[in-house]
Design a protein around this motif. Sequence first.
Motif, PDB file in Angstrom:
ATOM      1  N   PHE A 161       0.853  -1.183   0.000  1.00  0.00           N
ATOM      2  CA  PHE A 161       0.000   0.000   0.000  1.00  0.00           C
ATOM      3  C   PHE A 161       0.887   1.230   0.000  1.00  0.00           C
ATOM      4  O   PHE A 161       1.689   1.422   0.917  1.00  0.00           O
ATOM      5  N   LEU A 201      -3.378   3.461  -5.521  1.00  0.00           N
ATOM      6  CA  LEU A 201      -3.725   2.099  -5.894  1.00  0.00           C
ATOM      7  C   LEU A 201      -3.745   1.997  -7.413  1.00  0.00           C
ATOM      8  O   LEU A 201      -3.493   2.981  -8.104  1.00  0.00           O
ATOM      9  N   GLY A 208      -6.794  -2.256  -6.755  1.00  0.00           N
ATOM     10  CA  GLY A 208      -6.029  -2.968  -5.737  1.00  0.00           C
ATOM     11  C   GLY A 208      -4.688  -2.347  -5.452  1.00  0.00           C
ATOM     12  O   GLY A 208      -4.228  -1.446  -6.157  1.00  0.00           O
ATOM     13  N   ALA A 209      -4.069  -2.844  -4.409  1.00  0.00           N
ATOM     14  CA  ALA A 209      -2.707  -2.449  -4.067  1.00  0.00           C
ATOM     15  C   ALA A 209      -1.761  -3.037  -5.118  1.00  0.00           C
ATOM     16  O   ALA A 209      -2.089  -4.002  -5.799  1.00  0.00           O
ATOM     17  N   THR A 267      -7.149  -6.531  -1.265  1.00  0.00           N
ATOM     18  CA  THR A 267      -7.050  -5.117  -0.893  1.00  0.00           C
ATOM     19  C   THR A 267      -8.160  -4.753   0.093  1.00  0.00           C
ATOM     20  O   THR A 267      -7.915  -4.106   1.109  1.00  0.00           O
TER      21      THR A 267
END
Length: 136
Positions: A10, A19, A35-36, A128
């Motif tokens: 992150f 992200l 998502g990360a 995530t």
Amino acid sequence: MRSIEVSIGFIQRDDTYLLQRRPNTQNKGAAGLIGAFGGKIEIGETPLEAVCRELREETSLKPSTEDFKELGSVQVISDRDNMPVKIAAKVFSILIASETVFTAYEGELVEMARDEIHTNAHLLTPATRAAFEQLI
């Protein structure tokens, strides 16, 4: 059901998280979701080395392993190659300076404040979403 071990990172800048909207390619898994950055842990690689490598591959950032803080682990069911898969994710965070500008090489860069993350949880990849709910 197949299992995959991944590391995700992150990226935090000030009060926002950076992200990626994953490419809408079915074999990538969680296609089109946010998502990360991260990916599969390779043989002989530690989770920390994997997250560092993945951020170097997926962004213009050049972090070192010392830049990351380990947050914990999450386990979720997601998809890959159009099949369900168990994901065991080691979760890390990295704080970057507010003036840092970088590029996402895969997918679209998405910046979200903490309150936006909860509002848009349905748009997040399973890992995530679980990391935000359980660790962050």
